[in-house]
Design a protein around this motif. Structure first.
Motif, PDB file in Angstrom:
ATOM      1  N   TYR A 220       0.838  -1.203   0.000  1.00 22.55           N
ATOM      2  CA  TYR A 220       0.000   0.000   0.000  1.00 22.55           C
ATOM      3  C   TYR A 220       0.874   1.255   0.000  1.00 22.55           C
ATOM      4  O   TYR A 220       0.627   2.202  -0.744  1.00 22.55           O
ATOM      5  N   ASP A 222       3.972   1.661  -0.977  1.00 26.89           N
ATOM      6  CA  ASP A 222       4.674   1.845  -2.255  1.00 26.89           C
ATOM      7  C   ASP A 222       3.739   2.412  -3.320  1.00 26.89           C
ATOM      8  O   ASP A 222       4.123   3.308  -4.091  1.00 26.89           O
ATOM      9  N   THR A 223       2.518   1.890  -3.358  1.00 32.03           N
ATOM     10  CA  THR A 223       1.555   2.345  -4.359  1.00 32.03           C
ATOM     11  C   THR A 223       1.205   3.817  -4.162  1.00 32.03           C
ATOM     12  O   THR A 223       1.191   4.606  -5.115  1.00 32.03           O
ATOM     13  N   ASN A 226       3.853   6.400  -5.114  1.00 33.31           N
ATOM     14  CA  ASN A 226       4.048   6.607  -6.547  1.00 33.31           C
ATOM     15  C   ASN A 226       2.958   7.451  -7.193  1.00 33.31           C
ATOM     16  O   ASN A 226       3.006   7.706  -8.405  1.00 33.31           O
ATOM     17  N   GLU A 272      -6.497   4.841  -6.887  1.00 32.53           N
ATOM     18  CA  GLU A 272      -5.428   3.864  -7.087  1.00 32.53           C
ATOM     19  C   GLU A 272      -5.562   2.687  -6.128  1.00 32.53           C
ATOM     20  O   GLU A 272      -5.355   1.530  -6.512  1.00 32.53           O
ATOM     21  N   GLU A 276      -6.146  -1.052  -7.472  1.00 31.48           N
ATOM     22  CA  GLU A 276      -5.097  -2.046  -7.278  1.00 31.48           C
ATOM     23  C   GLU A 276      -5.473  -3.118  -6.252  1.00 31.48           C
ATOM     24  O   GLU A 276      -5.131  -4.289  -6.420  1.00 31.48           O
ATOM     25  N   TYR A 277      -6.181  -2.736  -5.186  1.00 37.71           N
ATOM     26  CA  TYR A 277      -6.384  -3.664  -4.072  1.00 37.71           C
ATOM     27  C   TYR A 277      -7.849  -3.879  -3.684  1.00 37.71           C
ATOM     28  O   TYR A 277      -8.133  -4.675  -2.802  1.00 37.71           O
TER      29      TYR A 277
END
Length: 308
Positions: A220, A222-223, A226, A272, A276-277
């Protein structure tokens, strides 16, 4: 998004109902054949399936309770009902596992001299095949609706299939002048029941005490780091509500940024995380970093919460 999750819970009930029906039938067959063929291992396997009935009912009840919308005294919803039901099931399974161990150990010390009838072995083979097909169905369903509860039920299904295979090995082995091998297999079955109960208990208590996968926390972070406009992830926490992940994050943006731009960045963070999750809720708190002059503006704070 909420409706999709509720629909998935409803669909997940099918897997629990199929497991309940299968376990009821297999428990009855194994207990009857186990007593008539004098097989301690098959009786233990039958008791194992009896605990699985309780566990599957707990999953079903949990799935149904979790579908209740938020109310005055459950403002976050009823998602954790499924986890509480799993905790109760683990207690019941542990009690039965200890009972199986006691009876099997007593049979060994009493010196069992008769080998069970081979019909017990054929029963075990058929039951193992049935549980394998139930496992395949529940696994496909769990992957389709992304349900941890149904996936746990599927893992329990395949575990029961292996227990039945072990039961068959014990019964067949007892035919070769080793009658003690049958009750010894029953002991192993009892240990497996206790191990499964402990695993369910540990996972349920981990979720209920807001434990969370550390690897996911790192992913989480890292995402979010970015995402354009995010200078720093100052703090990040996550917890589970049933199968739903709830994330609280504090991000740092430039201090000279206007509130609309900060809002857009926080929205991008949410989008995001949802993409992503598939998290359930993201609460983003924005804090100021440095402006163009290298100074920090401590008066600027912005928080935003969104549900997936």
């Amino acid at each position: 998004m909420d409706q999709v999750k509720y629909d998935n819970l409803k669909l997940g009930e099918k897997g629990a109902i199929i497991s309940i029906i299968a376990y009821i039938c297999l428990t009855a067959i194994k207990m009857v054949i186990g007593y008539t063929s004098n097989s301690e291992a098959l009786k233990a396997d039958g008791l194992n399936n009896a605990t699985d009935i309780v566990a599957s009912i707990a999953v079903l009840v949990g799935l149904r309770l979790a579908q209740r919308p938020a109310d005055n005294d459950h403002t976050y919803g009823h998602w954790k009902a499924e986890t509480v039901a799993s905790l109760v099931a683990s207690f019941i399974m542990m009690v039965v596992g200890l009972q199986v161990l006691y009876e099997a150990a007593s049979s060994i010390f009493e010196g069992k001299s008769e080998s069970p009838d081979l019909i017990a072995a054929w029963t075990g083979i058929v039951c193992a095949a049935v549980m394998y097909f139930v496992y395949r169905y529940n696994k496909r369903l769990a992957l389709k609706i992304k349900s941890q509860a149904v996936m746990a039920a599927a893992k329990d299904n395949i575990s029961d299939a292996w227990v039945s295979v072990g039961t068959v090995i014990g019964i067949v082995g007892s035919q070769f002048g080793l009658p003690w091998l049958d009750p010894l297999t029953a002991v192993l079955v009892g240990l497996l029941i206790c191990k499964t109960a402990w695993g369910i208990f540990r996972e349920a208590t981990h979720h209920l005490t807001d434990g969370f996968d550390e690897a996911l926390i790192i992913a989480y972070r890292d995402t979010i780091s970015n995402v354009d406009g995010v200078d720093e992830v100052r703090d990040l926490r996550a917890r589970n509500y049933g199968n739903n992940a709830v994330v609280d994050v504090v991000i740092v943006v430039r201090a000279d940024m206007d509130i609309q731009t900060a809002h857009d960045i926080s929205t991008n963070v949410e989008d995001e995380m949802f993409r992503e999750y598939d998290v359930y809720t993201v609460h983003v708190h924005v804090e100021p970093g440095l402006d163009d002059s290298g100074k920090e503006n401590t008066e600027y704070h912005y928080s935003k919460e969104a549900n997936g």
